[in-house]
Design an enzyme around this catalytic site. Structure first.
Site, PDB file in Angstrom:
ATOM      1  N   PRO A  17      13.998  37.365  -6.860  1.00  0.00           N
ATOM      2  CA  PRO A  17      14.428  37.399  -5.449  1.00  0.00           C
ATOM      3  C   PRO A  17      13.834  36.251  -4.633  1.00  0.00           C
ATOM      4  O   PRO A  17      14.306  35.975  -3.534  1.00  0.00           O
ATOM      5  CB  PRO A  17      13.895  38.750  -4.941  1.00  0.00           C
ATOM      6  CG  PRO A  17      13.511  39.524  -6.153  1.00  0.00           C
ATOM      7  CD  PRO A  17      13.202  38.534  -7.230  1.00  0.00           C
ATOM      8  N   GLU A  40       5.915  43.843 -12.310  1.00  0.00           N
ATOM      9  CA  GLU A  40       5.794  43.211 -10.990  1.00  0.00           C
ATOM     10  C   GLU A  40       6.096  41.727 -11.046  1.00  0.00           C
ATOM     11  O   GLU A  40       6.062  41.054 -10.026  1.00  0.00           O
ATOM     12  CB  GLU A  40       4.390  43.439 -10.420  1.00  0.00           C
ATOM     13  CG  GLU A  40       3.987  44.909 -10.326  1.00  0.00           C
ATOM     14  CD  GLU A  40       5.042  45.764  -9.648  1.00  0.00           C
ATOM     15  OE1 GLU A  40       5.372  45.499  -8.485  1.00  0.00           O
ATOM     16  OE2 GLU A  40       5.552  46.697 -10.306  1.00  0.00           O
ATOM     17  N   ARG A  87      33.094  32.171 -17.534  1.00  0.00           N
ATOM     18  CA  ARG A  87      34.514  32.120 -17.181  1.00  0.00           C
ATOM     19  C   ARG A  87      34.950  30.738 -16.700  1.00  0.00           C
ATOM     20  O   ARG A  87      36.151  30.474 -16.596  1.00  0.00           O
ATOM     21  CB  ARG A  87      34.874  33.217 -16.180  1.00  0.00           C
ATOM     22  CG  ARG A  87      34.103  33.182 -14.897  1.00  0.00           C
ATOM     23  CD  ARG A  87      34.264  34.475 -14.117  1.00  0.00           C
ATOM     24  NE  ARG A  87      35.665  34.795 -13.855  1.00  0.00           N
ATOM     25  CZ  ARG A  87      36.422  34.172 -12.957  1.00  0.00           C
ATOM     26  NH1 ARG A  87      35.916  33.182 -12.252  1.00  0.00           N
ATOM     27  NH2 ARG A  87      37.675  34.517 -12.775  1.00  0.00           N
ATOM     28  N   ASP A 135      41.239  30.231  -8.651  1.00  0.00           N
ATOM     29  CA  ASP A 135      41.442  29.243  -7.598  1.00  0.00           C
ATOM     30  C   ASP A 135      40.997  29.730  -6.238  1.00  0.00           C
ATOM     31  O   ASP A 135      40.614  28.934  -5.393  1.00  0.00           O
ATOM     32  CB  ASP A 135      42.922  28.846  -7.512  1.00  0.00           C
ATOM     33  CG  ASP A 135      43.332  28.038  -8.723  1.00  0.00           C
ATOM     34  OD1 ASP A 135      44.534  27.951  -8.986  1.00  0.00           O
ATOM     35  OD2 ASP A 135      42.437  27.504  -9.395  1.00  0.00           O
TER      36      ASP A 135
HETATM   37  C1  9WO Z   1       8.982  43.749  -6.565  1.00  0.00           C
HETATM   38  C2  9WO Z   1       8.680  43.950  -5.248  1.00  0.00           C
HETATM   39  C3  9WO Z   1       8.187  45.032  -4.562  1.00  0.00           C
HETATM   40  C4  9WO Z   1       7.996  44.936  -3.195  1.00  0.00           C
HETATM   41  C5  9WO Z   1       8.305  43.755  -2.523  1.00  0.00           C
HETATM   42  C6  9WO Z   1       8.811  42.669  -3.212  1.00  0.00           C
HETATM   43  C7  9WO Z   1       8.984  42.791  -4.566  1.00  0.00           C
HETATM   44  N1  9WO Z   1       9.455  41.908  -5.420  1.00  0.00           N
HETATM   45  C8  9WO Z   1       9.428  42.476  -6.630  1.00  0.00           C
HETATM   46  C9  9WO Z   1       9.878  41.775  -7.767  1.00  0.00           C
HETATM   47  O1  9WO Z   1      10.213  40.620  -7.648  1.00  0.00           O
HETATM   48  N2  9WO Z   1       9.883  42.455  -8.945  1.00  0.00           N
HETATM   49  C10 9WO Z   1      10.402  41.838 -10.080  1.00  0.00           C
HETATM   50  C11 9WO Z   1      11.396  42.609 -10.868  1.00  0.00           C
HETATM   51  C12 9WO Z   1       9.629  40.866 -10.845  1.00  0.00           C
HETATM   52  C13 9WO Z   1      10.581  39.877 -11.504  1.00  0.00           C
HETATM   53  C14 9WO Z   1      11.802  40.541 -12.132  1.00  0.00           C
HETATM   54  N3  9WO Z   1      12.324  41.563 -11.288  1.00  0.00           N
HETATM   55  C15 9WO Z   1      13.387  41.340 -10.510  1.00  0.00           C
HETATM   56  C16 9WO Z   1      14.235  40.250 -10.503  1.00  0.00           C
HETATM   57  N4  9WO Z   1      13.819  42.174  -9.584  1.00  0.00           N
HETATM   58  N5  9WO Z   1      14.858  41.660  -8.958  1.00  0.00           N
HETATM   59  C17 9WO Z   1      15.154  40.487  -9.506  1.00  0.00           C
HETATM   60  C18 9WO Z   1      16.204  39.651  -9.021  1.00  0.00           C
HETATM   61  C19 9WO Z   1      16.526  38.486  -9.679  1.00  0.00           C
HETATM   62  C20 9WO Z   1      17.536  37.683  -9.151  1.00  0.00           C
HETATM   63  N6  9WO Z   1      18.198  38.034  -8.040  1.00  0.00           N
HETATM   64  C21 9WO Z   1      17.888  39.175  -7.398  1.00  0.00           C
HETATM   65  C22 9WO Z   1      16.894  40.004  -7.869  1.00  0.00           C
END
Ligand code: 9WO
Length: 263
Positions: A89, A116, A154, A169
């Site tokens: 994220p 985490e 794709r 498209d």
């Molecule tokens: C856990 C968390 C908890 C409270 C506030 C922020 C937080 N971030 C995370 C977090 O990044 N957890 C992860 C789980 C660790 C890396 C892999 N994980 C993940 C990737 N969750 N969501 C994604 C992700 C990847 C790409 N686009 C959107 C979400």
């Protein structure tokens, strides 16, 4: 092209890639997808891949060494250089321009975290970029990686049938898709717009363009700003705004003006 996915659940990605357009791209040899499990590169009886975070707090952090050994094996499996992309994220938001850029690569690696996250030193040493598919937290990077694989697959030449290419498209010009209808013409829930039954292809194309412009203006004004509209497009959009054709009701019941864009 080749995509390597590093994940504690590599079967998950393989399953996602088994169906539909992505599965066919694989069958046609347009895409080879390889899953790698850092646990296979972990030492000791327990094959640990995670440990407790320094500084305390809940959850676990992925260890440097199993990931590093795994990435070394990934790189060695093919002589072509590979950029490593961490799904998180905290990454740059994925959009269709980024998808096109990746689709043109011969090879890249998607790194999926669990728990985490990953020890920051591994990210600094091995990761070239971070990508996000949206502002929400998942339980791991796998679903995000599957999204990248699908969107990129794709776009490979020959992955789509002719009928599917036409659909593609619609996002290519940065606008949302027009509405679609199929049989029956008359239904309790409404009638198909007359223009689509006219057989007049120019009129139909014009109507669809107008719908795309109107919906994009209503639902995603940020995209209209970026879309570099031609004077003809601007005229069509004004016509849509003025006309009864624009059903100015969003699916959630909101009506009228495009919503304020949150920054
Ligand atoms: C856990 C968390 C908890 C409270 C506030 C922020 C937080 N971030 C995370 C977090 O990044 N957890 C992860 C789980 C660790 C890396 C892999 N994980 C993940 C990737 N969750 N969501 C994604 C992700 C990847 C790409 N686009 C959107 C979400």
């Amino acid at each position: 092209m080749r995509i390597d996915v590093v994940s504690l659940f590599p079967e998950f990605i393989a399953q996602c890639a088994a169906f539909g357009v992505v599965g066919r791209a694989g069958e046609r040899g347009l895409l080879s997808l390889h899953g790698w499990n850092p646990r296979d590169h972990a030492e000791g009886n327990y094959r640990r891949v995670d440990d407790r975070p320094f500084g305390g707090g809940p959850g676990m952090v992925m260890l440097i060494d199993p990931l590093r050994a795994c990435l070394r094996a990934v790189r060695a499996a093919d002589p072509r250089p590979a950029r490593v992309i961490y799904m998180s994220p905290q990454g740059r938001p994925l959009d269709q321009a980024k998808v096109r850029e990746l689709a043109a690569c011969e090879r890249f690696v998607l790194l999926c975290g669990r728990y985490e996250g990953v020890d920051e030193r591994l990210l600094q040493a091995e990761v070239d970029e971070e990508l996000s598919i949206g502002d929400y937290v998942l339980s791991g990077g796998e679903l995000a990686a599957a999204v990248v694989v699908d969107a990129v697959a794709r776009l490979q030449d020959g992955a789509l049938n002719d009928a599917e290419s036409a659909v593609q498209d619609s996002f290519e010009d940065g606008l949302l898709d027009c509405p679609h209808y199929t049989r029956p013409v008359e239904h309790e829930l409404g009638t198909v717009p007359e223009v689509l039954m006219s057989g007049n292809h120019a009129r139909i194309a014009r109507w669809r363009r107008m719908q795309s412009l109107g919906r994009t203006w209503l639902r995603r004004p940020d995209l209209v700003d970026e879309a570099a509209l031609t004077p003809a497009d601007r005229a069509l959009l004004e016509e849509w705004k003025a006309g009864p054709e624009g059903v100015r009701v969003l699916p959630d019941g909101r009506a009228g003006e495009p919503p304020e864009q949150a920054e």
